[in-house]
Design an enzyme around this catalytic site. Structure first.
Site, short mmCIF file in Angstrom:
data_model
loop_
_atom_site.label_atom_id
_atom_site.label_comp_id
_atom_site.label_asym_id
_atom_site.label_seq_id
_atom_site.Cartn_x
_atom_site.Cartn_y
_atom_site.Cartn_z
N VAL A 22 -10.66 3.60 -20.23
CA VAL A 22 -10.30 4.75 -19.38
C VAL A 22 -8.99 5.38 -19.88
O VAL A 22 -8.90 6.60 -20.06
CB VAL A 22 -10.17 4.34 -17.90
CG1 VAL A 22 -9.73 5.52 -17.04
CG2 VAL A 22 -11.50 3.79 -17.38
N VAL A 41 -1.82 23.33 -13.43
CA VAL A 41 -0.74 22.67 -12.66
C VAL A 41 0.39 23.66 -12.34
O VAL A 41 0.99 23.61 -11.27
CB VAL A 41 -0.19 21.47 -13.48
CG1 VAL A 41 1.10 20.92 -12.87
CG2 VAL A 41 -1.24 20.37 -13.56
N GLU A 137 -8.59 8.50 -6.57
CA GLU A 137 -10.01 8.90 -6.60
C GLU A 137 -10.84 7.99 -7.51
O GLU A 137 -12.00 7.66 -7.20
CB GLU A 137 -10.12 10.36 -7.08
CG GLU A 137 -11.51 10.93 -7.02
CD GLU A 137 -12.09 10.97 -5.61
OE1 GLU A 137 -11.64 11.78 -4.81
OE2 GLU A 137 -13.01 10.18 -5.32
N VAL A 140 -12.89 4.32 -6.56
CA VAL A 140 -14.21 4.14 -5.95
C VAL A 140 -15.23 5.04 -6.64
O VAL A 140 -15.09 6.26 -6.64
CB VAL A 140 -14.20 4.48 -4.44
CG1 VAL A 140 -15.56 4.21 -3.81
CG2 VAL A 140 -13.11 3.71 -3.71
N GLY A 142 -16.12 5.74 -9.76
CA GLY A 142 -15.82 6.48 -11.00
C GLY A 142 -15.62 7.96 -10.80
O GLY A 142 -14.70 8.41 -10.11
N GLY A 195 -24.72 -3.84 -22.81
CA GLY A 195 -23.37 -3.42 -22.42
C GLY A 195 -23.27 -2.90 -21.00
O GLY A 195 -22.24 -2.36 -20.60
N GLU A 198 -20.83 -7.11 -17.92
CA GLU A 198 -19.75 -7.77 -18.67
C GLU A 198 -20.21 -9.15 -19.13
O GLU A 198 -21.12 -9.74 -18.53
CB GLU A 198 -18.55 -7.99 -17.73
CG GLU A 198 -18.06 -6.76 -17.02
CD GLU A 198 -16.95 -6.07 -17.77
OE1 GLU A 198 -16.41 -6.67 -18.72
OE2 GLU A 198 -16.64 -4.93 -17.41
N LYS A 213 -14.34 -1.80 -3.06
CA LYS A 213 -14.63 -0.39 -2.80
C LYS A 213 -15.00 -0.19 -1.33
O LYS A 213 -14.63 0.83 -0.72
CB LYS A 213 -15.74 0.08 -3.74
CG LYS A 213 -15.29 0.08 -5.20
CD LYS A 213 -16.46 0.18 -6.17
CE LYS A 213 -15.98 0.15 -7.62
NZ LYS A 213 -17.08 -0.04 -8.58
N1 HSE Z 1 -18.05 -2.76 -12.98
C1 HSE Z 1 -18.23 -1.63 -12.12
C2 HSE Z 1 -19.69 -1.27 -12.08
C3 HSE Z 1 -17.45 -0.43 -12.51
O1 HSE Z 1 -20.55 -1.99 -12.62
O2 HSE Z 1 -19.99 -0.27 -11.46
C4 HSE Z 1 -15.99 -0.57 -12.21
O3 HSE Z 1 -15.77 -0.69 -10.85
#
Ligand code: HSE
Length: 439
Positions: A22, A41, A137, A140, A142, A195, A198, A213
């Site tokens: 990120v 801005v 923001e 929660v 993305g 992928g 994890e 979340k």
């Molecule tokens: N690992 C999370 C997911 C994303 O699988 O949505 C990060 O919160």
């Protein structure tokens, strides 16, 4: 003609903490889009430093080496930083760095759900004391705008319930199990290979990520501080291919849901937050959320039903949310104002899972003989759990009763299941799953 920037407006200095998936995308977009962001801005945004753990690491960024430092504390306390963007995650050192940033006069943008869910109160109090913003923001779902809608757009409405698919990994796994009829372990392995999961998938598959979340969504929705310890959490590791088939037979799909709701009790309104797998009707908008996508379904008094949908993870989508926050807090700094802080005036009681109410799908392996159904039905009646439908699957030694209840209290259903397990004619209560989003 595009508006010009007041030449006297000094650049706002941004410190970036973390340069992983990120952070590097934030740095790349901040650099690439600098002129346009400056116009939005009202002052240039200058990347003043990037704190990383491994400075020599190969990064696909065209930035001067001297921007990188391993001393995050020195960066946030150096005295001239306007906004600290924290994307390192975890509790420490993120908490100490955010508090130091606020004390040193910086506003903060963070994607740190774990920290907000564990100790958001301390951060919000520090931000209020410092008269600085803390925006989150990206914490929660993305890229999906959901924090600001709850904090601002819906601030005049009364939210009853929030149902969220807020973890992409578990949605990917359950969706693949549904599509291919495969078992959990097989799909998890495939998700790791692709992928989507994890190498250590615990935070996702055991529901910790979604529970953080849920705590944030419940706090925002009900003006009450809800922490991760208040959230009932169940993972998806026990969901079987048979559960998914049973759901299909009822016209449902299985989803891992974060559910935050306001519950009327004899003592007044209270709040409940829970994360667990559940069956939802195929006709429910959340049922169409496939793969690793996220969605948050909000039910409120005046707006009715709203659904927020999109990518819930990944470098670029999460960077979109981070940069949106960065523009927002930077605009506030230009105007020398601060946005809304934490809203916890309602401070409603947070109920434990036993007091949540929903419907249940219960699968019971039984002896196939006269009187079994009536004894099983009696166990439900004893705890005031009303049965909606019953069907028998198989026969002889493979007989199963599949019972769907009307809405009941979780504690009552739990007591019923314990009573069923004590019956001689019950070989096993092989599956208990909540049914949500009905009616
Ligand atoms: N690992 C999370 C997911 C994303 O699988 O949505 C990060 O919160």
């Amino acid at each position: 003609m595009s508006p010009s920037i007041d030449a006297s407006e000094r650049p706002l200095r941004v410190a970036l903490l973390g340069c992983g998936v990120v952070g590097s995308e934030v740095a790349r977009l901040l650099t690439r889009d600098a002129p346009e962001l400056a116009r939005r801005v009202g002052a240039p945004l200058e990347l003043a430093g990037i704190a990383v753990r491994r400075p020599g690491r190969e990064r696909d960024l065209d930035l001067p080496e001297d921007l990188f430092t391993t001393d995050a504390h020195a960066l946030v306390t150096r005295g001239d930083i306007d906004v600290v963007v924290e994307v390192i995650g975890g509790i420490e050192p993120a908490r100490e760095l955010i508090l130091a940033a606020l004390e040193n006069g910086a506003s903060v943008v963070t994607a740190n759900k774990a920290l907000l869910a564990e100790d958001g109160g301390q951060l919000f109090e520090a931000a209020a004391k410092a008269e600085r913003d803390i925006a989150f923001e990206a914490a929660v779902a993305g890229a999906i705008p959901i924090v600001r809608p709850l904090l601002e757009s819906l601030a005049g409405d009364a939210i009853h319930r929030v149902l969220g698919i807020v973890n992409g990994t578990t949605n990917f796994i359950l969706d693949a199990m549904t599509t291919h009829g495969s078992g959990f372990a097989e799909v998890l392995e495939e998700a790791q290979r692709l992928g989507y999961a994890e190498a250590d998938p615990t935070a996702d598959i055991e529901g910790f990520d979604a529970a953080s979340k849920a705590a944030i969504l419940a706090s925002l929705s009900f003006h009450t501080r809800v922490v991760i310890g208040d959230v009932h959490r169940e993972g998806i590791t026990d969901v079987t291919a048979a559960d998914i088939r049973s759901a299909e037979e009822m016209g449902c799909v299985v989803k891992q849901l974060a559910i935050c709701e306001k519950i009327e009790t004899p003592d007044g309104p209270a709040v409940s937050a829970r994360v667990h797998p559940a069956m939802i009707p195929e006709s429910h908008p959340l049922a169409s959320v496939r793969g690793a996508y996220n969605a948050v379904f909000v039910e409120s008094e005046s707006a009715g039903q709203l659904m927020f949908y999109g990518p819930g993870a990944g470098g670029a989508p999460t960077a979109s949310a981070v940069l949106g926050d960065l523009v927002s807090v930077a605009r506030n700094r230009v105007k020398k104002v601060w946005g809304p802080g934490e809203s916890t005036h309602a401070q409603l009681d947070v109920l434990d899972i036993g007091r949540a109410r929903t419907r249940y799908h219960v699968q019971i392996d039984v002896d196939d003989r006269a009187g079994v159904l009536s004894t099983v039905a009696q166990a439900f009646a004893e705890f005031d759990v009303s049965i909606k439908t019953v069907r028998q699957e198989g026969h002889g030694s493979d007989a199963q009763l599949v019972i769907v209840t009307h809405e009941a209290q979780d504690a009552a259903l739990d007591a019923t299941v314990r009573a069923l397990r004590d019956l001689d004619m019950v070989r096993d209560v092989s599956s208990v799953m909540r049914v949500e989003g009905v009616g």
